[in-house]
Write a protein that holds these residues in place. Sequence first.
Motif, PDB file in Angstrom:
ATOM      1  N   CYS A  21      42.536 -37.125  22.548  1.00 35.75           N
ATOM      2  CA  CYS A  21      43.595 -37.722  21.744  1.00 35.75           C
ATOM      3  C   CYS A  21      43.514 -37.153  20.342  1.00 35.75           C
ATOM      4  CB  CYS A  21      43.465 -39.238  21.707  1.00 35.75           C
ATOM      5  SG  CYS A  21      44.680 -40.060  20.668  1.00 35.75           S
ATOM      6  N   ALA A  22      44.594 -36.514  19.918  1.00 38.33           N
ATOM      7  CA  ALA A  22      44.639 -35.895  18.598  1.00 38.33           C
ATOM      8  C   ALA A  22      45.623 -36.640  17.711  1.00 38.33           C
ATOM      9  CB  ALA A  22      45.046 -34.432  18.725  1.00 38.33           C
ATOM     10  N   ALA A  23      45.178 -36.974  16.525  1.00 38.00           N
ATOM     11  CA  ALA A  23      46.035 -37.618  15.529  1.00 38.00           C
ATOM     12  C   ALA A  23      46.600 -36.543  14.610  1.00 38.00           C
ATOM     13  CB  ALA A  23      45.248 -38.643  14.731  1.00 38.00           C
ATOM     14  N   ARG A  70      33.969 -37.536  18.902  1.00 43.99           N
ATOM     15  CA  ARG A  70      35.111 -37.171  18.061  1.00 43.99           C
ATOM     16  C   ARG A  70      34.792 -35.928  17.254  1.00 43.99           C
ATOM     17  NH1 ARG A  70      35.981 -42.072  13.906  1.00 43.99           N
ATOM     18  NH2 ARG A  70      37.215 -40.556  12.684  1.00 43.99           N
ATOM     19  N   GLU A  71      35.852 -35.230  16.907  1.00 36.15           N
ATOM     20  CA  GLU A  71      35.775 -34.095  15.995  1.00 36.15           C
ATOM     21  C   GLU A  71      36.585 -34.466  14.764  1.00 36.15           C
ATOM     22  OE1 GLU A  71      35.854 -29.879  17.356  1.00 36.15           O
ATOM     23  OE2 GLU A  71      36.515 -30.774  19.246  1.00 36.15           O
ATOM     24  N   ASN A  72      35.899 -34.831  13.707  1.00 33.36           N
ATOM     25  CA  ASN A  72      36.599 -35.305  12.517  1.00 33.36           C
ATOM     26  C   ASN A  72      37.497 -34.230  11.911  1.00 33.36           C
ATOM     27  OD1 ASN A  72      35.426 -37.854  12.672  1.00 33.36           O
ATOM     28  ND2 ASN A  72      33.646 -37.241  11.471  1.00 33.36           N
ATOM     29  N   ALA A  73      37.067 -32.989  11.961  1.00 29.88           N
ATOM     30  CA  ALA A  73      37.865 -31.912  11.376  1.00 29.88           C
ATOM     31  C   ALA A  73      39.188 -31.726  12.107  1.00 29.88           C
ATOM     32  CB  ALA A  73      37.066 -30.619  11.387  1.00 29.88           C
ATOM     33  N   LYS A  74      39.231 -32.154  13.369  1.00 24.24           N
ATOM     34  CA  LYS A  74      40.446 -32.012  14.167  1.00 24.24           C
ATOM     35  C   LYS A  74      41.157 -33.341  14.385  1.00 24.24           C
ATOM     36  CE  LYS A  74      38.861 -27.987  16.833  1.00 24.24           C
ATOM     37  NZ  LYS A  74      38.627 -27.440  18.199  1.00 24.24           N
TER      38      LYS A  74
END
Length: 120
Positions: A21-23, A70-74
Amino acid sequence: VQLQASGGGLMQAGGSLRLSCAASGNIFSIDTMGWYRQTPENQRDLVATIRSGGSANYADSVKGRFTISRENAKNTVYLQMNSLKPEDTAVYYCNANLRVPGTIPPRPYWGQGTLVTVSS
């Protein structure tokens, strides 16, 4: 702001699936991200959440089988689902508590839902 979920599908019991899931949009910061699931008979229940620092929380029913990351940068959250069971069948929704520029308390945003079906 938009949350786009993907990765659902049909899987046999014992198999694995990975949800993403990408914001996107005008995001200032994201606090907690998470996954919830809902069946026609039940309310939307928590599956797992993860804070920006990486600490995670899981529903008892998925502990040891599911892993949230999670990948905070993405601005992206993942849910790795292993050892799937028929009772995991549900629509999975991603959630992000985030701030847009100019707002102080974070607000919850939801993705559109992705269907996971586990056959026995």
